[in-house]
Design a protein around this motif. Structure first.
Motif, mmCIF file in Angstrom:
data_model
loop_
_atom_site.group_PDB
_atom_site.id
_atom_site.type_symbol
_atom_site.label_atom_id
_atom_site.label_comp_id
_atom_site.label_asym_id
_atom_site.label_seq_id
_atom_site.Cartn_x
_atom_site.Cartn_y
_atom_site.Cartn_z
ATOM 1 N N GLY A 49 0.909 -1.094 -0.034
ATOM 2 C CA GLY A 49 -0.033 -0.067 0.006
ATOM 3 C C GLY A 49 0.793 1.073 -0.204
ATOM 4 N N GLY A 50 0.250 2.266 0.728
ATOM 5 C CA GLY A 50 0.974 3.416 0.639
ATOM 6 C C GLY A 50 0.570 4.745 1.797
ATOM 7 N N GLY A 51 1.121 5.794 1.921
ATOM 8 C CA GLY A 51 0.604 6.674 2.582
ATOM 9 C C GLY A 51 1.271 8.047 2.818
ATOM 10 N N ALA A 52 1.269 8.769 3.693
ATOM 11 C CA ALA A 52 1.654 9.862 3.845
ATOM 12 C C ALA A 52 2.470 10.158 5.141
ATOM 13 C CB ALA A 52 0.588 11.084 3.756
ATOM 14 N N ALA A 53 3.782 10.948 5.167
ATOM 15 C CA ALA A 53 4.499 11.162 6.305
ATOM 16 C C ALA A 53 4.928 12.097 6.406
ATOM 17 C CB ALA A 53 5.810 10.208 5.997
ATOM 18 N N MET A 54 5.287 13.052 7.735
ATOM 19 C CA MET A 54 5.423 14.184 8.195
ATOM 20 C C MET A 54 6.718 14.266 9.028
ATOM 21 S SD MET A 54 3.225 17.237 9.913
ATOM 22 C CE MET A 54 2.985 16.344 11.602
ATOM 23 N N THR A 55 7.813 14.756 8.909
ATOM 24 C CA THR A 55 8.952 14.740 9.778
ATOM 25 C C THR A 55 9.310 15.979 10.201
ATOM 26 O OG1 THR A 55 9.773 12.828 8.517
ATOM 27 C CG2 THR A 55 11.336 14.119 9.878
ATOM 28 N N ASN A 56 9.611 16.219 11.640
ATOM 29 C CA ASN A 56 10.068 17.481 12.248
ATOM 30 C C ASN A 56 11.559 17.070 12.476
ATOM 31 O OD1 ASN A 56 7.766 18.946 12.167
ATOM 32 N ND2 ASN A 56 7.125 18.153 14.052
ATOM 33 N N ASN A 57 12.312 18.402 12.213
ATOM 34 C CA ASN A 57 13.831 18.109 12.511
ATOM 35 C C ASN A 57 14.123 19.332 13.536
ATOM 36 O OD1 ASN A 57 16.588 18.105 12.455
ATOM 37 N ND2 ASN A 57 16.654 17.805 10.147
ATOM 38 N N ASP A 58 14.582 19.073 14.673
ATOM 39 C CA ASP A 58 15.113 19.968 15.754
ATOM 40 C C ASP A 58 16.467 20.070 15.565
ATOM 41 O OD1 ASP A 58 12.559 20.528 16.432
ATOM 42 O OD2 ASP A 58 12.662 18.773 18.059
ATOM 43 N N ASN A 59 17.256 21.131 15.337
ATOM 44 C CA ASN A 59 18.518 21.264 14.934
ATOM 45 C C ASN A 59 19.283 22.293 15.585
ATOM 46 O OD1 ASN A 59 18.781 22.931 12.393
ATOM 47 N ND2 ASN A 59 17.077 21.729 12.033
ATOM 48 N N LYS A 231 17.590 16.084 15.545
ATOM 49 C CA LYS A 231 16.660 15.180 16.351
ATOM 50 C C LYS A 231 15.480 15.149 15.526
ATOM 51 C CE LYS A 231 15.093 12.428 19.512
ATOM 52 N NZ LYS A 231 15.827 11.187 19.726
ATOM 53 N N LEU A 232 15.242 13.946 14.854
ATOM 54 C CA LEU A 232 14.076 13.754 13.915
ATOM 55 C C LEU A 232 12.924 12.840 14.602
ATOM 56 C CD1 LEU A 232 16.811 13.161 11.657
ATOM 57 C CD2 LEU A 232 14.909 14.455 10.647
ATOM 58 N N ARG A 233 11.684 13.328 14.359
ATOM 59 C CA ARG A 233 10.561 12.809 14.647
ATOM 60 C C ARG A 233 9.557 12.609 13.458
ATOM 61 N NH1 ARG A 233 12.164 16.287 18.695
ATOM 62 N NH2 ARG A 233 12.490 15.303 20.798
ATOM 63 N N GLU A 234 8.833 11.579 13.373
ATOM 64 C CA GLU A 234 7.887 11.423 12.249
ATOM 65 C C GLU A 234 6.734 10.835 12.573
ATOM 66 O OE1 GLU A 234 9.609 8.931 8.483
ATOM 67 O OE2 GLU A 234 8.115 7.489 9.546
ATOM 68 N N HIS A 235 5.548 11.333 11.773
ATOM 69 C CA HIS A 235 4.206 10.928 12.077
ATOM 70 C C HIS A 235 3.830 10.381 10.594
ATOM 71 C CE1 HIS A 235 3.580 13.126 15.879
ATOM 72 N NE2 HIS A 235 4.602 14.036 15.103
ATOM 73 N N SER A 236 3.226 9.115 10.452
ATOM 74 C CA SER A 236 2.674 8.624 9.261
ATOM 75 C C SER A 236 1.394 7.995 9.246
ATOM 76 C CB SER A 236 3.746 7.844 8.781
ATOM 77 O OG SER A 236 4.109 6.691 9.623
ATOM 78 N N VAL A 237 0.506 7.920 8.293
ATOM 79 C CA VAL A 237 -0.357 7.228 8.258
ATOM 80 C C VAL A 237 -0.347 6.612 6.851
ATOM 81 C CG1 VAL A 237 -3.004 7.533 7.682
ATOM 82 C CG2 VAL A 237 -2.045 9.182 9.136
ATOM 83 N N ARG A 238 -0.711 5.063 7.311
ATOM 84 C CA ARG A 238 -0.384 4.199 6.235
ATOM 85 C C ARG A 238 -1.924 3.302 5.871
ATOM 86 N NH1 ARG A 238 4.558 1.659 6.655
ATOM 87 N NH2 ARG A 238 4.982 3.649 7.723
#
Length: 255
Positions: A49-59, A231-238
């Motif tokens: 299948g597939g989905g969408a992802a959103m990543t935040n990078n605190d640097n 520091k990377l954090r990710e939200h995804s829906v698949r």
């Protein structure tokens, strides 16, 4: 003559009694009602299948010798899509389902990043894989709701940084980071369309280990004298279609 009439009367009486007995309504024993047979969730499966992802990078940037920060903390974001393939196995006992799985994501998740004042570039995440387990409960025989968790690893390509909108001056090397994830979702049996076909949708949160590394001069490839910490954090829906290869017979559960 009288004897003949008496004999005929007796024969008629016996014949009528036999006919009446033969015409009496017959009773039939009802077959026992069988317990309802529900979807069997025990077995191994393949999904895609597939989905969408959103990543935040605190640097921010820091001195690699003293560890003192050169810049304040800033947050950059990335957005994009991915395709996924998955394999796993489940075991059902009563209304509960437990299982283990692994998946691989082909990703195009990118966003602008500025690691050094006056510079900007585009950071891209191109793949990720995960292994883990899940525990679920059958709300109805065809619908499973579950929580998941496990280990994950992802890769980010190298980033070229331009100075004030002009040519490239710095590079941030690519890296691979490990982390963990938790998720929740549901899975529905589409057995009315095709036996063994299921549809799964899941939200997943992933958090990765901190990336510490040098910023290099674009022309020479030598360290520029400042390191970045990210520091990377990710939200995804698949969402994916799953085909289940059941073993054993049907499972009977109580609802």
């Amino acid at each position: 003559m009288k004897n003949v009439l008496l004999a005929l009367t007796a024969v008629a009486a016996m014949t009528g009694s036999a006919f009446a007995a033969d015409m009496a309504p017959r009773t039939y024993a009802k077959a026992p009602v069988a317990a309802p047979v529900v979807t069997n969730w025990t077995g191994c499966y393949l999904g895609a299948g597939g989905g969408a992802a959103m990543t935040n990078n605190d640097n921010n940037l820091y001195d690699p010798v003293t560890g003192l920060a050169f810049t304040g903390n800033q947050t950059n974001g990335a957005r994009g899509w991915f395709g996924t393939v998955q394999a796993g196995c489940d075991y059902q006992f009563g209304n509960w389902v437990v299982g283990a799985f692994g998946d691989y994501d082909f990703m195009d998740v990118r966003g602008d990043v500025s690691l050094f004042p006056g510079t900007s570039g585009q950071q891209k995440q191109d793949w990720q894989w995960a292994v883990g387990g899940r525990v679920g409960y059958l709300i109805v025989p065809q619908l499973l709701t579950y929580v998941s968790g496990g280990y994950t690893q992802a890769h980010w390509q190298s980033t070229t940084l331009n100075a004030f909108g002009f040519g490239p001056v710095l590079t941030s090397p690519g890296f691979t980071k490990s982390g963990w994830f938790i998720g929740t979702g549901d899975e529905y049996a589409l057995t009315t369309f095709l036996p063994g076909l299921f549809w799964k949708t899941e939200y997943r949160y992933s958090e990765f280990d901190r990336q510490n590394g040098p910023i290099n001069d674009f022309a020479t490839g030598l360290p520029f004298g400042a390191n970045s910490t990210q520091k990377l954090r990710e939200h995804s829906v698949r969402s994916e279609l799953v085909y289940r290869f059941n073993w054993g017979g049907a499972v009977v559960a109580k609802y």
